[in-house]
Design a protein around this motif. Structure first.
Motif, PDB file in Angstrom:
ATOM      1  N   LEU A 106      57.405 -16.221  18.520  1.00  0.00           N
ATOM      2  CA  LEU A 106      57.663 -17.065  19.684  1.00  0.00           C
ATOM      3  C   LEU A 106      58.762 -18.084  19.407  1.00  0.00           C
ATOM      4  O   LEU A 106      59.551 -18.425  20.300  1.00  0.00           O
ATOM      5  CB  LEU A 106      56.377 -17.752  20.128  1.00  0.00           C
ATOM      6  CG  LEU A 106      55.327 -16.802  20.731  1.00  0.00           C
ATOM      7  CD1 LEU A 106      54.037 -17.545  21.016  1.00  0.00           C
ATOM      8  CD2 LEU A 106      55.853 -16.144  21.998  1.00  0.00           C
ATOM      9  N   ALA A 109      61.902 -16.137  19.838  1.00  0.00           N
ATOM     10  CA  ALA A 109      62.147 -15.901  21.264  1.00  0.00           C
ATOM     11  C   ALA A 109      62.753 -17.143  21.908  1.00  0.00           C
ATOM     12  O   ALA A 109      63.700 -17.053  22.709  1.00  0.00           O
ATOM     13  CB  ALA A 109      60.851 -15.507  21.962  1.00  0.00           C
ATOM     14  N   ASP A 117      62.139 -10.626  21.930  1.00  0.00           N
ATOM     15  CA  ASP A 117      61.037 -10.749  22.883  1.00  0.00           C
ATOM     16  C   ASP A 117      59.808 -10.039  22.335  1.00  0.00           C
ATOM     17  O   ASP A 117      59.795  -8.818  22.216  1.00  0.00           O
ATOM     18  CB  ASP A 117      61.440 -10.140  24.223  1.00  0.00           C
ATOM     19  CG  ASP A 117      60.439 -10.421  25.327  1.00  0.00           C
ATOM     20  OD1 ASP A 117      59.270 -10.716  25.010  1.00  0.00           O
ATOM     21  OD2 ASP A 117      60.820 -10.329  26.504  1.00  0.00           O
ATOM     22  N   ALA A 119      56.975  -9.722  23.804  1.00  0.00           N
ATOM     23  CA  ALA A 119      56.118  -9.221  24.885  1.00  0.00           C
ATOM     24  C   ALA A 119      56.746  -8.025  25.587  1.00  0.00           C
ATOM     25  O   ALA A 119      56.617  -7.855  26.801  1.00  0.00           O
ATOM     26  CB  ALA A 119      55.825 -10.343  25.880  1.00  0.00           C
ATOM     27  N   SER A 147      59.084  -9.431  31.660  1.00  0.00           N
ATOM     28  CA  SER A 147      58.528  -9.976  30.416  1.00  0.00           C
ATOM     29  C   SER A 147      58.106 -11.429  30.627  1.00  0.00           C
ATOM     30  O   SER A 147      58.817 -12.208  31.263  1.00  0.00           O
ATOM     31  CB  SER A 147      59.559  -9.896  29.294  1.00  0.00           C
ATOM     32  OG  SER A 147      59.082 -10.541  28.135  1.00  0.00           O
ATOM     33  N   TRP A 149      56.766 -13.669  27.922  1.00  0.00           N
ATOM     34  CA  TRP A 149      56.351 -14.213  26.636  1.00  0.00           C
ATOM     35  C   TRP A 149      56.111 -15.721  26.703  1.00  0.00           C
ATOM     36  O   TRP A 149      55.305 -16.266  25.952  1.00  0.00           O
ATOM     37  CB  TRP A 149      57.380 -13.894  25.545  1.00  0.00           C
ATOM     38  CG  TRP A 149      58.748 -14.462  25.768  1.00  0.00           C
ATOM     39  CD1 TRP A 149      59.801 -13.859  26.380  1.00  0.00           C
ATOM     40  CD2 TRP A 149      59.205 -15.749  25.372  1.00  0.00           C
ATOM     41  NE1 TRP A 149      60.901 -14.687  26.396  1.00  0.00           N
ATOM     42  CE2 TRP A 149      60.564 -15.861  25.782  1.00  0.00           C
ATOM     43  CE3 TRP A 149      58.621 -16.835  24.711  1.00  0.00           C
ATOM     44  CZ2 TRP A 149      61.330 -16.995  25.548  1.00  0.00           C
ATOM     45  CZ3 TRP A 149      59.382 -17.969  24.476  1.00  0.00           C
ATOM     46  CH2 TRP A 149      60.714 -18.046  24.886  1.00  0.00           C
ATOM     47  N   VAL A 165      50.689  -9.237  30.070  1.00  0.00           N
ATOM     48  CA  VAL A 165      51.435  -9.414  28.816  1.00  0.00           C
ATOM     49  C   VAL A 165      50.821  -8.563  27.712  1.00  0.00           C
ATOM     50  O   VAL A 165      49.621  -8.654  27.443  1.00  0.00           O
ATOM     51  CB  VAL A 165      51.456 -10.895  28.386  1.00  0.00           C
ATOM     52  CG1 VAL A 165      52.086 -11.043  27.000  1.00  0.00           C
ATOM     53  CG2 VAL A 165      52.238 -11.724  29.391  1.00  0.00           C
ATOM     54  N   ILE A 167      51.821  -7.368  23.639  1.00  0.00           N
ATOM     55  CA  ILE A 167      52.689  -7.793  22.536  1.00  0.00           C
ATOM     56  C   ILE A 167      53.088  -6.618  21.646  1.00  0.00           C
ATOM     57  O   ILE A 167      52.294  -5.708  21.392  1.00  0.00           O
ATOM     58  CB  ILE A 167      51.964  -8.863  21.692  1.00  0.00           C
ATOM     59  CG1 ILE A 167      51.744 -10.126  22.531  1.00  0.00           C
ATOM     60  CG2 ILE A 167      52.748  -9.206  20.433  1.00  0.00           C
ATOM     61  CD1 ILE A 167      50.826 -11.120  21.864  1.00  0.00           C
TER      62      ILE A 167
END
Length: 329
Positions: A106, A109, A117, A119, A147, A149, A165, A167
């Motif tokens: 994350l 991202a 990304d 997600a 997406s 995320w 969502v 992953i």
């Protein structure tokens, strides 16, 4: 791949020294390996005695098996799959190691504004790069959700599952696994230096008894060879040569651009990134492919990233180096 010395017709990349290495005198080289993540792993170590090898391969394999059980999107019994199948709005407890990788994912991202990304699994599966079998050809991407995320909500020891969502950590987990194996080797009494490889992602620590670093070959889409000295550095490569398919003369890479929900059309064939953390090199290589040449080079300059780009140029290819990498030649 470890090389004894760089040949004269090879480009030689010598990263900055993180610390002054000490040659491990009186050590013996040992090579271990096995299978993980649908690929192979290898470690080369210099150790003071054979006794250090007792159970070492099993411990290394156990680390990899544990990461796979937690983070594989291909296993129905993994913690990642458990999260992906959970009802929306429910709290899903996750292992500490997986939470660490999610935190890294994350953060990447956020840093790359979604070029990396975590997600993106629905699109990965729809294009045939996941665990599910799909018809040949180009799928209908209109069925894909955008997406999300940014909707992942953190709580202690787990994550709240957002609606829609799912992953995929494949673009970071292998690099994290390289780091995890190296951490184990560094803590092993008697091990003085090492090189770790998992499916082409590599990390070196220390030097060989003759004082030379671990030399590794950099992956390229053409018959051009560069070798790099990995002394406390890691290197990762992402691109269409890793996994892709061709339909109607168009190459479709396994790297998905979340903005289009389709394989990237950035014009970048591959990116090789150096970093002291292999997980970060792994994630950045994917993100830079998605960004495209101009944005990726600007990003590499801004964050002082040593990286090598291979780009489409008509019917051929051309390469481009970031300023930091040029300084290492």
């Amino acid at each position: 791949m470890t090389l004894s010395l760089p040949a004269l017709d090879r480009r030689v990349v010598i990263p900055d020294l993180v610390a002054e290495p000490q040659a491990p005198a009186g050590t013996v080289r040992h090579d271990l390996g096995g299978a993980a993540f649908a690929t192979t792993w290898r470690v080369s170590i210099y150790a003071e005695a054979d006794a250090v090898l007792m159970g070492l391969k099993a411990r290394l394999q156990a680390v990899l098996d544990g990461i796979d059980r937690e983070m594989s999107p291909y296993r129905i019994d993994s913690d990642l799959t458990r999260f992906n199948l959970a009802p929306a709005g429910t709290f899903v407890s996750l292992p500490a190691r997986m939470m660490t990788v999610m935190c890294h994912a994350l953060a990447m991202a956020e840093l790359t504004h979604g070029a990396f990304d975590p997600a993106i699994l629905p699109a990965v599966e729809l294009w045939g790069f996941g665990a599910k079998a799909v018809p040949e050809g180009v799928p209908d991407i209109s069925v894909l959700p955008a997406s999300r995320w940014r909707d992942l909500v953190w709580q202690a020891e787990g994550i709240v599952k957002p609606e829609g969502v799912r992953i995929d950590l494949c673009a970071i987990a292998k690099g994290y696994a390289v780091d995890a194996l190296m951490d184990l080797l560094k803590a092993e009494p008697g091990v003085c230096s090492a090189l770790v490889e998992i499916g082409g992602e590599l990390k070196g620590w220390g030097v060989q008894p003759d004082g030379l670093p671990f030399w590794v070959e950099i992956e390229t889409p053409v018959n051009a060879v560069s070798v790099a000295a990995l002394c406390d550095w890691a290197v990762a490569t992402s691109g269409e040569q890793v996994r892709s398919f061709v339909h109607d003369g168009q190459v479709h890479s396994h790297i998905i651009d979340s903005r289009t929900q389709a394989p990237t059309r950035s014009g970048i064939v591959s990116v090789t990134v150096f970093n002291t953390d292999c997980w970060r090199a792994d994630a950045l290589a994917t993100a830079l492919v998605v960004m495209g040449e101009t944005r990726a080079m600007d990003f590499a300059v801004t964050y002082d990233i040593p990286c090598l780009f291979w780009l489409r140029d008509g019917d051929g290819f051309r390469e481009r180096l970031s300023p930091r990498l040029e300084d290492w030649l």
